[in-house]
Enzyme design. Structure first.
Site, PDB file in Angstrom:
ATOM      1  N   CYS A 152      38.750  82.232   4.931  1.00 39.26           N
ATOM      2  CA  CYS A 152      39.742  83.322   4.790  1.00 39.26           C
ATOM      3  C   CYS A 152      40.519  83.204   3.404  1.00 39.26           C
ATOM      4  O   CYS A 152      40.083  82.612   2.580  1.00 39.26           O
ATOM      5  CB  CYS A 152      40.558  83.274   6.148  1.00 39.26           C
ATOM      6  SG  CYS A 152      41.491  82.038   6.194  1.00 39.26           S
ATOM      7  N   CYS A 226      38.100  87.124   6.950  1.00 39.89           N
ATOM      8  CA  CYS A 226      39.029  87.940   6.196  1.00 39.89           C
ATOM      9  C   CYS A 226      38.300  88.998   5.298  1.00 39.89           C
ATOM     10  O   CYS A 226      37.388  88.550   4.624  1.00 39.89           O
ATOM     11  CB  CYS A 226      40.240  87.182   5.420  1.00 39.89           C
ATOM     12  SG  CYS A 226      40.948  88.127   4.134  1.00 39.89           S
ATOM     13  N   CYS A 233      34.245  85.909  -1.798  1.00 35.95           N
ATOM     14  CA  CYS A 233      33.808  84.653  -1.318  1.00 35.95           C
ATOM     15  C   CYS A 233      32.398  84.444  -2.195  1.00 35.95           C
ATOM     16  O   CYS A 233      31.339  85.181  -2.497  1.00 35.95           O
ATOM     17  CB  CYS A 233      33.505  84.693   0.113  1.00 35.95           C
ATOM     18  SG  CYS A 233      32.708  83.052   0.635  1.00 35.95           S
TER      19      CYS A 233
END
Length: 291
Positions: A152, A226, A233
């Site tokens: 997240c 998230c 990411c």
């Protein structure tokens, strides 16, 4: 018998018919000529496009344009069928934290399990059973343990809760880790509290970490919790899944109202973890706690 004999013949026939209907209802049979409507889940899931949407959403949360690409159908058709699935309570949607013009669609697996059980019971009473997630046979002799990374933004609430719950429910048989794309200095106190009070997990002293610090490690599954973290990411060469979840610490409320948001988030994450277990081919090894 005395009452029936005192009635006119036509009324006697009506009374006998009603008695027969009550008997048939009680023993589970239906009289001929009575139309039975299929359960709503069957009607919803039977359409090929809706079934494809359900199977795609069973893998993770997606935006409309992503579902359009995955099912290979026009956007207006996908949106139409998504609306029917939402109206039927099988799918939910929430605004993206990354781009408020987008919405993430999520399959309610708990509701689907209940609907499947109810559909079976409608077919025959013997098929009525408590809903439970499917379990795959455990593969023995693995060369390594399955490794899962939860990501997240702050690594202070959602991802450490998910990491702790997966480790808890597998008794350490899965290598679980978590990180943030912009980690906060420490885990949120409410996250520590909810894990301790609801699940008996001690997360005190746990430090946050940046996702870049884990780039050299191997993970079989990377799960982003998230919407913002999903966009940035890093690629780990692993199976990527997205769970679109609100940040319980976003309001910054340190009181009881803020804690309630963490209780809700932890319960939601635990439900997700429960349905993740068969995907990881790992049995749940401890009894579930009630948040």
């Amino acid at each position: 018998m005395g009452l029936r004999r005192s009635l006119p013949a036509s009324d006697q026939l009506g009374l006998m018919y009603q008695s027969d209907l009550m008997y048939l209802r009680d023993v589970g049979y239906r009289p001929w000529g009575v139309t039975v409507t299929p359960p709503e889940f069957v009607r919803l899931a039977a359409h090929p496009v809706r079934w494809r949407l359900l199977t795609e959403l069973a893998d993770g949360d997606y935006r409309v344009r992503e579902l359009v690409e995955r099912v290979g159908e026009p956007q207006n058709l996908v949106s139409y069928h998504l609306r029917l699935l939402r109206d039927g309570g099988l799918v939910t949607a929430r605004r993206s934290n990354f781009d408020g013009r987008d919405s993430y669609y999520r399959l309610d697996l708990e509701r689907c399990a209940e609907a499947l059980a109810a559909s079976g019971a409608a077919l025959h009473p013997a098929l009525c059973q408590a809903p439970s997630p499917p379990r795959r046979p455990v593969v023995r002799g693995r060369a390594h343990r399955v490794a899962v990374l939860f990501v997240c933004t702050g690594n202070s609430a959602r991802s450490p809760i998910a990491e702790a719950l997966l480790r808890h429910h597998t008794a350490g048989r899965v290598t679980a880790a978590s990180a943030g794309t912009s980690p906060k200095p420490q885990v949120h106190p409410h996250a520590v509290r909810v894990l301790r009070e609801s699940f008996g997990i001690d997360l005190s002293g746990r430090r946050t970490q940046h996702v870049d610090d884990l780039l050299g490690r191997r993970f079989d599954h990377v799960i982003t919790l998230c919407d913002k973290a999903r966009e940035v990411c890093p690629e780990f060469g692993s199976r990527r899944v997205h769970w679109s979840m609100a940040d319980p610490g976003l309001a910054g409320d340190t009181g009881q109202a803020g804690y309630a948001a963490f209780q809700h988030a932890a319960a939601d994450i635990e439900a997700r973890i429960k349905h993740l277990m068969p995907v990881l081919n790992t049995p749940e090894t401890v009894a579930r706690s009630e948040p």
